[in-house]
Design a protein around this motif. Structure first.
Motif, PDB file in Angstrom:
ATOM      1  N   PRO A   1     -15.545   6.180   1.773  1.00 50.13           N
ATOM      2  CA  PRO A   1     -16.125   5.289   0.778  1.00 50.13           C
ATOM      3  C   PRO A   1     -15.369   3.978   0.699  1.00 50.13           C
ATOM      4  O   PRO A   1     -14.183   3.908   1.020  1.00 50.13           O
ATOM      5  CB  PRO A   1     -15.968   6.087  -0.520  1.00 50.13           C
ATOM      6  CG  PRO A   1     -14.795   6.974  -0.274  1.00 50.13           C
ATOM      7  CD  PRO A   1     -14.871   7.335   1.184  1.00 50.13           C
ATOM      8  N   ARG A   2     -16.058   2.935   0.274  1.00 45.48           N
ATOM      9  CA  ARG A   2     -15.374   1.684  -0.002  1.00 45.48           C
ATOM     10  C   ARG A   2     -14.560   1.860  -1.275  1.00 45.48           C
ATOM     11  O   ARG A   2     -14.967   2.546  -2.199  1.00 45.48           O
ATOM     12  CB  ARG A   2     -16.386   0.551  -0.162  1.00 45.48           C
ATOM     13  CG  ARG A   2     -17.111   0.189   1.138  1.00 45.48           C
ATOM     14  CD  ARG A   2     -17.975  -1.027   0.962  1.00 45.48           C
ATOM     15  NE  ARG A   2     -18.612  -1.417   2.213  1.00 45.48           N
ATOM     16  CZ  ARG A   2     -19.396  -2.486   2.343  1.00 45.48           C
ATOM     17  NH1 ARG A   2     -19.649  -3.256   1.301  1.00 45.48           N
ATOM     18  NH2 ARG A   2     -19.927  -2.770   3.516  1.00 45.48           N
ATOM     19  N   HIS A   3     -13.414   1.175  -1.314  1.00 45.59           N
ATOM     20  CA  HIS A   3     -12.514   1.387  -2.424  1.00 45.59           C
ATOM     21  C   HIS A   3     -12.413   0.145  -3.290  1.00 45.59           C
ATOM     22  O   HIS A   3     -12.552  -0.985  -2.819  1.00 45.59           O
ATOM     23  CB  HIS A   3     -11.121   1.776  -1.907  1.00 45.59           C
ATOM     24  CG  HIS A   3     -11.123   2.974  -1.015  1.00 45.59           C
ATOM     25  ND1 HIS A   3     -11.639   4.181  -1.395  1.00 45.59           N
ATOM     26  CD2 HIS A   3     -10.678   3.139   0.268  1.00 45.59           C
ATOM     27  CE1 HIS A   3     -11.511   5.050  -0.407  1.00 45.59           C
ATOM     28  NE2 HIS A   3     -10.943   4.441   0.610  1.00 45.59           N
ATOM     29  N   THR A   4     -12.155   0.373  -4.550  1.00 47.37           N
ATOM     30  CA  THR A   4     -11.865  -0.715  -5.465  1.00 47.37           C
ATOM     31  C   THR A   4     -10.489  -1.280  -5.159  1.00 47.37           C
ATOM     32  O   THR A   4      -9.730  -0.716  -4.365  1.00 47.37           O
ATOM     33  CB  THR A   4     -11.900  -0.213  -6.909  1.00 47.37           C
ATOM     34  OG1 THR A   4     -10.844   0.754  -7.079  1.00 47.37           O
ATOM     35  CG2 THR A   4     -13.247   0.445  -7.248  1.00 47.37           C
ATOM     36  N   ALA A   5     -10.154  -2.388  -5.831  1.00 53.87           N
ATOM     37  CA  ALA A   5      -8.821  -2.965  -5.638  1.00 53.87           C
ATOM     38  C   ALA A   5      -7.747  -1.952  -6.026  1.00 53.87           C
ATOM     39  O   ALA A   5      -6.734  -1.802  -5.333  1.00 53.87           O
ATOM     40  CB  ALA A   5      -8.683  -4.245  -6.458  1.00 53.87           C
ATOM     41  N   ALA A   6      -7.962  -1.243  -7.122  1.00 57.31           N
ATOM     42  CA  ALA A   6      -6.999  -0.220  -7.547  1.00 57.31           C
ATOM     43  C   ALA A   6      -6.931   0.902  -6.516  1.00 57.31           C
ATOM     44  O   ALA A   6      -5.854   1.431  -6.226  1.00 57.31           O
ATOM     45  CB  ALA A   6      -7.384   0.332  -8.915  1.00 57.31           C
ATOM     46  N   GLY A   7      -8.081   1.265  -5.961  1.00 49.66           N
ATOM     47  CA  GLY A   7      -8.115   2.305  -4.941  1.00 49.66           C
ATOM     48  C   GLY A   7      -7.376   1.893  -3.687  1.00 49.66           C
ATOM     49  O   GLY A   7      -6.666   2.700  -3.079  1.00 49.66           O
ATOM     50  N   ARG A   8      -7.530   0.630  -3.303  1.00 50.76           N
ATOM     51  CA  ARG A   8      -6.812   0.143  -2.115  1.00 50.76           C
ATOM     52  C   ARG A   8      -5.312   0.154  -2.345  1.00 50.76           C
ATOM     53  O   ARG A   8      -4.536   0.475  -1.446  1.00 50.76           O
ATOM     54  CB  ARG A   8      -7.288  -1.264  -1.749  1.00 50.76           C
ATOM     55  CG  ARG A   8      -8.699  -1.295  -1.163  1.00 50.76           C
ATOM     56  CD  ARG A   8      -9.013  -2.651  -0.547  1.00 50.76           C
ATOM     57  NE  ARG A   8      -9.091  -3.703  -1.545  1.00 50.76           N
ATOM     58  CZ  ARG A   8     -10.183  -4.027  -2.225  1.00 50.76           C
ATOM     59  NH1 ARG A   8     -11.308  -3.353  -2.024  1.00 50.76           N
ATOM     60  NH2 ARG A   8     -10.178  -5.013  -3.103  1.00 50.76           N
ATOM     61  N   ARG A   9      -4.893  -0.171  -3.570  1.00 45.85           N
ATOM     62  CA  ARG A   9      -3.455  -0.135  -3.870  1.00 45.85           C
ATOM     63  C   ARG A   9      -2.931   1.297  -3.826  1.00 45.85           C
ATOM     64  O   ARG A   9      -1.815   1.540  -3.344  1.00 45.85           O
ATOM     65  CB  ARG A   9      -3.194  -0.755  -5.242  1.00 45.85           C
ATOM     66  CG  ARG A   9      -3.337  -2.283  -5.268  1.00 45.85           C
ATOM     67  CD  ARG A   9      -2.752  -2.868  -6.530  1.00 45.85           C
ATOM     68  NE  ARG A   9      -3.474  -2.432  -7.726  1.00 45.85           N
ATOM     69  CZ  ARG A   9      -4.529  -3.059  -8.236  1.00 45.85           C
ATOM     70  NH1 ARG A   9      -5.002  -4.159  -7.647  1.00 45.85           N
ATOM     71  NH2 ARG A   9      -5.116  -2.614  -9.335  1.00 45.85           N
ATOM     72  N   THR A  10      -3.732   2.238  -4.333  1.00 46.10           N
ATOM     73  CA  THR A  10      -3.315   3.641  -4.285  1.00 46.10           C
ATOM     74  C   THR A  10      -3.201   4.115  -2.846  1.00 46.10           C
ATOM     75  O   THR A  10      -2.224   4.775  -2.467  1.00 46.10           O
ATOM     76  CB  THR A  10      -4.309   4.523  -5.054  1.00 46.10           C
ATOM     77  OG1 THR A  10      -4.353   4.111  -6.416  1.00 46.10           O
ATOM     78  CG2 THR A  10      -3.907   5.992  -4.991  1.00 46.10           C
ATOM     79  N   ARG A  11      -4.195   3.783  -2.021  1.00 44.30           N
ATOM     80  CA  ARG A  11      -4.152   4.176  -0.612  1.00 44.30           C
ATOM     81  C   ARG A  11      -2.936   3.569   0.080  1.00 44.30           C
ATOM     82  O   ARG A  11      -2.235   4.239   0.842  1.00 44.30           O
ATOM     83  CB  ARG A  11      -5.430   3.734   0.102  1.00 44.30           C
ATOM     84  CG  ARG A  11      -5.503   4.191   1.565  1.00 44.30           C
ATOM     85  CD  ARG A  11      -6.719   3.596   2.264  1.00 44.30           C
ATOM     86  NE  ARG A  11      -6.848   4.133   3.597  1.00 44.30           N
ATOM     87  CZ  ARG A  11      -6.161   3.714   4.658  1.00 44.30           C
ATOM     88  NH1 ARG A  11      -5.262   2.729   4.514  1.00 44.30           N
ATOM     89  NH2 ARG A  11      -6.342   4.262   5.850  1.00 44.30           N
ATOM     90  N   GLU A  12      -2.667   2.304  -0.214  1.00 50.10           N
ATOM     91  CA  GLU A  12      -1.521   1.635   0.403  1.00 50.10           C
ATOM     92  C   GLU A  12      -0.216   2.311  -0.017  1.00 50.10           C
ATOM     93  O   GLU A  12       0.693   2.475   0.805  1.00 50.10           O
ATOM     94  CB  GLU A  12      -1.510   0.165  -0.018  1.00 50.10           C
ATOM     95  CG  GLU A  12      -0.390  -0.652   0.607  1.00 50.10           C
ATOM     96  CD  GLU A  12      -0.442  -2.116   0.187  1.00 50.10           C
ATOM     97  OE1 GLU A  12       0.564  -2.812   0.407  1.00 50.10           O
ATOM     98  OE2 GLU A  12      -1.477  -2.550  -0.358  1.00 50.10           O
ATOM     99  N   ARG A  13      -0.124   2.727  -1.280  1.00 46.92           N
ATOM    100  CA  ARG A  13       1.087   3.405  -1.748  1.00 46.92           C
ATOM    101  C   ARG A  13       1.266   4.741  -1.040  1.00 46.92           C
ATOM    102  O   ARG A  13       2.385   5.113  -0.672  1.00 46.92           O
ATOM    103  CB  ARG A  13       1.031   3.611  -3.271  1.00 46.92           C
ATOM    104  CG  ARG A  13       2.335   4.188  -3.833  1.00 46.92           C
ATOM    105  CD  ARG A  13       2.396   4.120  -5.332  1.00 46.92           C
ATOM    106  NE  ARG A  13       1.660   5.200  -5.976  1.00 46.92           N
ATOM    107  CZ  ARG A  13       0.517   5.064  -6.635  1.00 46.92           C
ATOM    108  NH1 ARG A  13      -0.056   3.862  -6.733  1.00 46.92           N
ATOM    109  NH2 ARG A  13      -0.073   6.098  -7.201  1.00 46.92           N
ATOM    110  N   ILE A  14       0.175   5.452  -0.842  1.00 43.30           N
ATOM    111  CA  ILE A  14       0.247   6.735  -0.140  1.00 43.30           C
ATOM    112  C   ILE A  14       0.733   6.527   1.294  1.00 43.30           C
ATOM    113  O   ILE A  14       1.615   7.242   1.776  1.00 43.30           O
ATOM    114  CB  ILE A  14      -1.124   7.439  -0.157  1.00 43.30           C
ATOM    115  CG1 ILE A  14      -1.479   7.875  -1.587  1.00 43.30           C
ATOM    116  CG2 ILE A  14      -1.123   8.652   0.778  1.00 43.30           C
ATOM    117  CD1 ILE A  14      -2.911   8.348  -1.736  1.00 43.30           C
TER     118      ILE A  14
END
Length: 214
Positions: free
Chosen positions: A17-30
């Motif tokens: 799925p496409r991610h929100t800005a918050a989702g992209r930050r979470t993915r980047e942190r992971i």
């Protein structure tokens, strides 16, 4: 590592799925957390629960972004090559002379010395652990080194076009020689905890490039 946590044979990549800005930050942190853990403990020594705990996310969050550990390791490989290239980018973008080659070499050495030559190369460490034990990721590792070699090759081609190198210089071969010298030098520097092997290997490779000076 538990059986469910092992690197699995990948099938067709699921649509993500496409991610929100918050989702992209979470993915980047992971991904960044996984990269740090894997750099210190290796792929086999890093579990999904390890990443979950260190990144302070739930298991469902990790599996929202990554279908399995293989997909996460692929993201880590991409992250590490991006970080490596970005760390060298100012010098890689200016490879147009022999002094520029040595300035890039000196920057690589300085980076290793800042870490007391511990840890080695993040991409090389991943390759040494995975390339013979997990064939499906060999292509990702080869692509990572290709990405690193590309700006070196581009710089050598500029040198050839500008008449710094003779027209017969094989810039593909020379770029591979330079990258191989960096990789071998990084490994020996890690083992010996001294930057001298890296300096010697890269100086020899640059000397080889200089043999094609116009």
């Amino acid at each position: 590592m538990t059986p469910t946590d092992a690197v699995s044979t990948p099938g067709p990549a699921p649509a993500r799925p496409r991610h929100t800005a918050a989702g992209r930050r979470t993915r980047e942190r992971i991904v960044k957390t996984a990269a740090d853990l894997i750099f210190r403990k290796g792929v086999a020594g890093t579990s999904i629960p390890d990443v979950q705990q260190a990144a302070r996310v739930s298991a469902s969050q990790i599996y929202h972004y990554f279908a399995d550990k293989t997909e996460l390791v692929r993201a880590v490989i991409a992250h590490q090559v991006e970080q490596t290239i970005e760390g060298q980018r100012p010098h890689l973008d200016r490879l147009d002379s022999f002094p520029a080659l040595r300035a890039w070499r000196d920057a690589v050495i300085a980076s290793q010395e800042r870490h007391d030559c511990a840890g080695g190369c993040a991409i090389g460490s991943l390759a040494s652990e995975l390339v013979e034990t997990y064939e499906p990721l060999r292509g990702d590792l080869a692509a990572a080194f290709d990405c690193w070699e590309a700006p070196i090759r581009a710089g050598l081609r500029r040198m050839r076009q500008d008449g710094v190198l003779v027209a017969e210089a094989d810039t593909d071969q020379l770029a591979t020689a330079l990258l191989a010298a960096v990789q071998g030098g990084l490994l020996l520097s890690q083992v010996r905890r001294s930057s001298e092997p890296l300096r010697a290997a890269t100086e020899a490779a640059i000397g080889y490039v200089e043999s094609f000076a116009a």
